[in-house]
Motif scaffolding. Structure first.
Motif, PDB file in Angstrom:
ATOM      1  N   ALA A 154     142.860 -29.045  49.213  1.00 30.93           N
ATOM      2  CA  ALA A 154     142.518 -30.438  49.533  1.00 30.93           C
ATOM      3  C   ALA A 154     143.631 -31.380  49.093  1.00 30.93           C
ATOM      4  CB  ALA A 154     141.199 -30.812  48.866  1.00 30.93           C
TER       5      ALA A 154
ATOM      6  N   LYS B 199     140.259 -27.122  45.854  1.00 32.58           N
ATOM      7  CA  LYS B 199     140.866 -28.383  45.415  1.00 32.58           C
ATOM      8  C   LYS B 199     142.380 -28.381  45.633  1.00 32.58           C
ATOM      9  CE  LYS B 199     140.185 -32.126  42.377  1.00 32.58           C
ATOM     10  NZ  LYS B 199     139.294 -32.773  41.477  1.00 32.58           N
TER      11      LYS B 199
ATOM     12  N   LEU C 270     142.461 -39.404  41.192  1.00 35.53           N
ATOM     13  CA  LEU C 270     143.225 -39.615  42.426  1.00 35.53           C
ATOM     14  C   LEU C 270     142.552 -40.594  43.396  1.00 35.53           C
ATOM     15  CD1 LEU C 270     144.231 -35.891  43.098  1.00 35.53           C
ATOM     16  CD2 LEU C 270     145.735 -37.715  42.316  1.00 35.53           C
TER      17      LEU C 270
ATOM     18  N   ASP D 177     137.986 -38.028  43.751  1.00 32.07           N
ATOM     19  CA  ASP D 177     138.383 -37.579  42.420  1.00 32.07           C
ATOM     20  C   ASP D 177     138.517 -38.779  41.474  1.00 32.07           C
ATOM     21  OD1 ASP D 177     139.775 -35.151  40.895  1.00 32.07           O
ATOM     22  OD2 ASP D 177     140.918 -36.977  40.476  1.00 32.07           O
TER      23      ASP D 177
ATOM     24  N   THR E 124     136.762 -33.640  47.431  1.00 32.85           N
ATOM     25  CA  THR E 124     137.152 -33.232  46.075  1.00 32.85           C
ATOM     26  C   THR E 124     138.382 -34.011  45.614  1.00 32.85           C
ATOM     27  OG1 THR E 124     138.517 -31.429  46.886  1.00 32.85           O
ATOM     28  CG2 THR E 124     136.254 -30.860  46.303  1.00 32.85           C
ATOM     29  N   VAL E 125     139.174 -34.481  46.583  1.00 36.35           N
ATOM     30  CA  VAL E 125     140.367 -35.274  46.238  1.00 36.35           C
ATOM     31  C   VAL E 125     140.104 -36.769  46.412  1.00 36.35           C
ATOM     32  CG1 VAL E 125     142.785 -35.711  46.810  1.00 36.35           C
ATOM     33  CG2 VAL E 125     141.885 -33.398  46.921  1.00 36.35           C
ATOM     34  N   LEU E 126     139.526 -37.132  47.557  1.00 35.57           N
ATOM     35  CA  LEU E 126     139.360 -38.558  47.856  1.00 35.57           C
ATOM     36  C   LEU E 126     138.365 -39.235  46.915  1.00 35.57           C
ATOM     37  CD1 LEU E 126     139.420 -38.365  51.752  1.00 35.57           C
ATOM     38  CD2 LEU E 126     141.263 -39.040  50.224  1.00 35.57           C
TER      39      LEU E 126
END
Lengths: 679, 151
Positions: free
Chosen positions: B77, B74, A292, A289, A285-287
């Motif tokens: 994360a 999220k 981001l 994104d 969900t972050v990597l």
């Protein structure tokens, strides 16, 4: 020895095919999480129960259509080479998708074994696959494996032995429905009676299916056979008739295959636990994104380079000292007895090859980090993040694989563009591949950046990587807009779950890649070093002698000096002297040769080359030089591959545009730098 | 204060520190390019665009944890990835410092070797990325604990 058995290993990317190849053969195949990493035919050998088994690693593919070169390679290999056994690796965590290839292979009539890999990950995801039921439905052996841990490999070997004496085939795995099945039967009967030559080459049912689907490769080949036209005409008539009932026949048949696969999956997959969010999903969900993902990717690349560059410094200095001592010792024992030989060895070979080899620790550490990130699964995320960027530049999603591979070496990068179906897209990608800054360019950046930019060296080098991507995107966009017009196809890829890196895999990958670098140093760079030495001690007036390497005035009179001075006016605006110019000239053989040539031309050994560079470049002209090295002509090996893949015309066009681009870009750096007062 | 609230507040604070360090580095780097003295002087922050890139990325990622505070997965994360990157950059800087110290010994020709090594180690260890690695480690442990509960 009972005889030789030919075994083909097939599977989609990221299902563990290369790991199983290594486990079976003990070979040294690259094992990675990058999709499409296996682009060339790779063969290994294993001894099994008195048989010599030749294991052929087919390209990573999802199906056996004629739309991608890799799929055609795999399909033609199976048809033409007729392997005794085909092992297809199927992912337990993505059964629907990977079973399509298994079904396609079954239709081809091969003696098939299914290796159901990653069963542990499936269990972790909360479901189990009923192996017995799957075996019964496919009617071929199914072996559960956890390749990364070597689990199931012995059983797979036993099944391979059994299947040699007891082949299992199931070409009628999919029932296409009454009218189509009747058409297939009629075509098969026609083949057996009127075109028996066809039946010797192809499995009749598979050929009938492909003719009904109007597979362009099969149609072309059948046309060449006696009475092939008759068969094609018959198939064409039947297709017209059937399409009036089911619509596009190819699409219909693909749908039927998927329907069969879904039916199988429905029967064999059992959920044992309600699936919660996994760590991989959480991190993604972050990597991945949209805001981001990109900065994290660039930061990771920077940190890798920063670590590799700085942590390897003590080792680099040790290797450096070793080569300097070796050169001194050679001079000491040979100078009086054979001065020419002493100069060839010390000034030519040891200095030339040594200046490149000193970077081995740095490159090896960089490769270790890349291998760890591949094993962890992060490199696949890098591909995903950059894929989004590609679309904005009208490039096909699959272009990301060659562009990323190009950071290691442009040759496999060009070859990996075979996975791109559209010809215009493929040409575009191949022509921008050399803009990916390969590891051969790294020694040039390292020596210049460390000499000129000191503590900011890592930043200067990272900027080369970022600029490399930017130039590839912009040039690709221009090609797609003006020369190779047309829409681009998206890229469907599987993201492997995050895993702990395996030390063995990391070491194998690092060794394979470092070995390439060392082999190049022992071949191309050695030859180039000898050539540059020879052209430095001789000139238009004959032999000058090794003194030329000590005396700049004498060197100017050599061939190297003559060529360098002839070319130098072109680069006067960038402030490069003839020594820097001649280094670029020989860099066409291999980019590392730029460093070895500089060492010889500047009369510097490994230790003093940095000081020599500092004396010959300003920070601005050094940065412009790095950009020129990044962009100018691909090396000879890359040129040869481009020529063989898309033809001489495009190879020449690639050289021309890269030369112009490199010149304009470095000139622009100088110009902008001057305006900003950085000159 | 719930665990998640603690997490995103800590993430916001530590992220802000990283972001400030990154901004200071980029401002000083720009002033260095223009040939003037560093404008800002807070702790030991090198005037380096690469350092700034790392600090700003970590800062933004951690601050994003607070931005996504309503989305537990999220938020967690962001805190995990941000603090993970923070720890990685601190570890890398320590390894680099030790390597540079070792290099001083290998390439030493004359003078006070111990004094130089001491300077190298001191400058390397008091850098903002190493110092901020400690709160990043605490944040990582908090996130990891919260993750275990979530899974």
């Amino acid at each position: 020895m009972k005889g030789t058995i030919k075994l083909a290993l097939a599977g989609s990317p990221n299902v563990g095919k290369s790991t199983i190849f290594n486990a079976l053969t003990g070979g040294r195949a690259w094992v990675g999480n990058w999709p499409g990493v296996t682009v060339e035919k790779k063969v290994g050998v294993m001894k099994l129960n008195g048989y010599k088994v030749e294991v052929v690693d087919l390209p990573g593919i999802y199906s056996l259509t004629a739309y991608s070169i890799d799929e055609l390679i795999a399909r033609n290999f199976i048809i033409e080479e007729r392997p005794d056994v085909v092992v297809v690796i199927v992912s337990a965590i993505n059964l629907e998708r990977s079973l399509y290839l298994a079904v396609s292979l079954l239709e081809l009539g091969v003696n098939l074994i299914v290796a159901l890999n990653m069963v542990d990950l499936a269990e972790r995801e909360g479901y189990v696959v009923d192996v017995k039921k799957l075996e019964a439905l496919l009617r071929v052996p199914v072996v559960p494996t956890i390749a990364i841990k070597g689990i199931g490999i012995d059983k797979l070997k036993n099944i391979i032995i059994q299947s040699i004496s007891n082949p299992r085939r199931n070409p009628a795995i999919v029932d296409y429905g009454d009218p189509i099945e009747k058409a297939i039967s009629r075509l098969c009967s026609f083949m057996k009676t009127h075109t028996p030559e066809v039946v010797h080459t192809y499995h009749p049912r598979w050929l009938a299916i492909k003719l009904l689907e109007n597979d362009r490769d099969v149609v072309e080949k059948v046309k060449l056979l006696p009475k092939g036209d008759l068969l094609i005409n018959m198939a064409n008539e039947m297709r017209k008739e059937l399409e009036s009932v089911v619509g596009d026949l190819e699409v219909y048949m693909v749908n039927q295959r998927y329907a069969k696969i879904l039916e199988i999956v429905d029967k064999v997959v059992r959920r044992v636990r309600v699936k919660g969010i996994s760590v991989s999903e959480l991190l993604d969900t972050v990597l991945l994104d949209k805001f981001l993902g990109l900065p994290i990717t660039i930061t990771s690349i920077y940190l890798m380079l920063y670590f590799a560059y700085n942590v390897s410094l003590p080792l680099v200095d040790l290797v450096d000292a070793l080569f300097s001592s070796l050169a001194d010792y050679t001079r000491l024992i040979l100078q009086d007895k054979a001065p020419l030989l002493a100069s060839l060895l010390a000034d030519g070979i040891i200095t030339g090859v040594g200046t490149v080899l000193v970077f081995t620790p740095m490159i090896a550490i960089f490769y270790i980090l890349v291998a760890i990130l591949e094993d962890v699964g992060y490199m696949a995320r890098v591909v995903f993040v950059l894929d989004k960027v590609l679309h904005r530049f009208m490039l096909p999603g699959k272009a990301i694989v060659p562009l990323i591979l190009g950071f290691a070496c442009n040759v496999p990068a060009v070859l990996s563009a075979r996975t791109i179906e559209d010809e215009n897209d493929r040409k575009t990608v191949i022509m921008i591949c050399p803009l990916s800054t390969c590891s051969a360019r790294l020694p040039v950046y390292l020596i210049i950046a460390s000499a000129i930019f000191g503590t900011y060296a890592a930043l200067a080098i990272t900027s080369m990587y970022v600029l490399s991507i930017i130039f590839a995107l912009v040039i690709g966009f221009l090609f797609k807009s003006f020369i190779f017009k047309g829409p681009s196809i998206g890229f469907i890829m599987e993201l492997p779950p995050y895993l702990m890196p395996q030390s063995r895999t990391v070491l194998i990958k690092t060794w394979e890649r470092t070995k390439r670098f060392l082999t190049k140093a022992g071949t191309v760079i050695l030859a180039a070093a000898i050539l540059v030495w020879l052209l430095s001690i001789t000139g238009p007036k004959g032999l000058i002698g090794p003194e030329a390497l000590e005396d700049p005035a004498l060197l100017k009179a050599s061939w190297v000096g003559a060529i360098g001075r002839a070319l130098q006016p072109i680069f006067t605006p960038m402030g490069w002297d003839w020594g820097a110019t001649i280094a670029l000239f020989f860099g066409f053989m291999a980019k590392e040769v730029v460093v070895s040539t500089m060492a010889m031309v500047y009369g510097a050994e490994e230790t003093s080359l940095g000081r020599a560079i500092l004396a010959h470049f300003s920070p601005l002209s050094a940065y412009a030089y790095m950009i020129f090295v990044l962009l100018y002509v691909p090396c000879v090996a890359t040129m040869a591959v481009i020529r063989s893949e898309i033809g001489l015309k495009y190879a020449v066009l690639t050289i021309m545009y890269q030369m112009v681009l490199a010149y304009l870009a470095s000139l622009a750096v100088m110009f902008i730098g001057m305006i900003l007062g950085l000159g | 204060m719930t665990i998640m609230r603690k997490l995103y507040v800590s993430s916001l604070l530590i992220g802000a520190m990283y972001l400030i360090a990154g901004i200071v580095a980029i401002v000083n780097w720009s002033s260095m390019l223009l040939g003037i003295e560093p404008i800002l002087s807070i702790g030991y922050i090198p005037p380096d665009a690469g350092f700034a890139l790392v600090m700003i990325t970590i800062g933004i990622t951690m601050i994003a944890a607070a931005y996504f505070r309503d989305n537990i997965a999220k938020c967690l994360a962001c805190a995990l990835v941000g603090s993970g990157l923070g720890i990685a950059s601190a570890f890398i800087q320590i390894a680099v410092t030790l390597a540079v110290g070792l290099d001083v010994i290998i390439t030493w020709e004359e003078g006070d070797v111990l004094g130089t090594i001491f300077d190298v180690l001191r400058e390397g260890i008091i850098r903002a990325d190493v110092v901020l690695g400690l709160p990043a480690l605490v944040l990582f442990m908090m996130s990891y604990r919260a993750l275990k509960r979530l899974l």
